[in-house]
Design an enzyme around this catalytic site. Structure first.
Site, PDB file in Angstrom:
ATOM      1  N   SER A 145       0.853  -1.189   0.000  1.00 44.82           N
ATOM      2  CA  SER A 145       0.000   0.000   0.000  1.00 44.82           C
ATOM      3  C   SER A 145       0.882   1.230   0.000  1.00 44.82           C
ATOM      4  O   SER A 145       2.038   1.181   0.444  1.00 44.82           O
ATOM      5  CB  SER A 145      -0.888   0.005   1.248  1.00 44.82           C
ATOM      6  OG  SER A 145      -1.540   1.254   1.421  1.00 44.82           O
ATOM      7  N   TYR A 158      -2.117  -0.327  10.409  1.00 43.63           N
ATOM      8  CA  TYR A 158      -2.045  -0.706   8.995  1.00 43.63           C
ATOM      9  C   TYR A 158      -0.706  -0.288   8.398  1.00 43.63           C
ATOM     10  O   TYR A 158      -0.067  -1.053   7.663  1.00 43.63           O
ATOM     11  CB  TYR A 158      -3.199  -0.059   8.233  1.00 43.63           C
ATOM     12  CG  TYR A 158      -3.346  -0.523   6.808  1.00 43.63           C
ATOM     13  CD1 TYR A 158      -3.800  -1.801   6.512  1.00 43.63           C
ATOM     14  CD2 TYR A 158      -3.030   0.321   5.746  1.00 43.63           C
ATOM     15  CE1 TYR A 158      -3.948  -2.233   5.204  1.00 43.63           C
ATOM     16  CE2 TYR A 158      -3.177  -0.102   4.432  1.00 43.63           C
ATOM     17  CZ  TYR A 158      -3.635  -1.378   4.163  1.00 43.63           C
ATOM     18  OH  TYR A 158      -3.765  -1.802   2.868  1.00 43.63           O
TER      19      TYR A 158
END
Length: 253
Positions: A145, A158
């Site tokens: 990501s 995250y």
């Protein structure tokens, strides 16, 4: 006749290749599976829900793609090793992942374990299992990501998981390179999928995200498909240990 020898672009085609895609029943995983199949690979779909997998398998088969499926919880490491012990894949797409966005002081032990067990632990050991039988020329693609490269409020957990994926991918590239296996990450911005849809229902969230993307739009699953095929194919034969940003310019700030 000219004596000049012109170079040829390496092929983006994947005929004769076997690919394993996790989290393949929806969202990015489904798009990844379709991209590889459309490029000619035989694709094994992996997800937890057998009925959802079968629906995807049937649709892809009806479209003429070579596909099979394997209902498997990738956090069950023993089950993963049993299921894949005798199988060899040329391409691994480590796509299964999760997120629990919360302020730092609200993250629980359960939140931490859930995110890190899937995003890091399961991805690591699946790559280990597949790499043992992956032939030279193989490609490991870990779905990371933009958040593995930047920070954001409410995403400490995250970001930590994706930063860990970035580090382990670089080390995999170093260790596996001598046997001809490449390892890279694919790093999307916010993509509209079933997993992200609830985030965009929050007032103001969409505008906050778009303000950070110079191209001015959210990602669609189709935006991931071309970059994925590039990393899977001979077109990226000298690309290893890299992070391919598909973020509309977010990390260019």
């Amino acid at each position: 006749m000219s004596e000049l020898s012109l170079p040829s672009t390496p092929s983006f085609r994947l005929e004769g290749k076997r690919a394993l895609v996790t989290g393949a029943s929806k969202g990015l995983g489904l798009a990844c599976a379709c991209a590889l199949a459309q490029a000619g690979a035989t694709v094994t779909l992996v997800a937890r829900q057998a009925d959802e997998l079968e629906r995807v398998r049937a649709a892809m088969s009806d479209a003429g793609y070579r596909v099979d499926c394997l209902a498997l919880d990738v956090t069950d490491l023993d089950a993963v090793q049993r299921a894949l012990a005798t199988q060899a894949f040329d391409i691994l797409v480590n796509n299964a992942g999760t997120n629990r966005p919360k302020p730092l002081d609200e993250i629980s032990f359960d939140d931490y374990d859930s995110v890190m067990n899937l995003n890091v632990r399961a991805a690591y050991f699946l790559a280990q299992t597949v790499a043992r039988r992956m032939p030279a020329g193989g490609s490991i693609i870990n779905m990371s990501s933009q958040m593995g490269h930047v920070g954001a409020a409410n995403r400490t957990l995250y970001c930590a998981s994706k930063a860990a994926m970035e580090g382990m991918t670089k080390a995999m590239a170093v260790e596996l390179g001598p046997v001809g296996i490449r390892a890279n990450t694919l790093c999307p911005t916010f993509v509209e999928t079933p997993m992200t849809r609830p985030f965009f229902e929050r007032p103001g969230f969409r505008d906050e995200v778009l303000a950070k993307i110079p191209l001015g739009r959210l990602g669609q699953v189709e935006d991931i498909m071309g970059p994925l095929v590039f990393l899977a194919s001979a077109a990226s034969a000298l690309v290893s240990g890299s992070a391919l940003m598909v973020d509309g310019g977010w990390t260019a700030h």
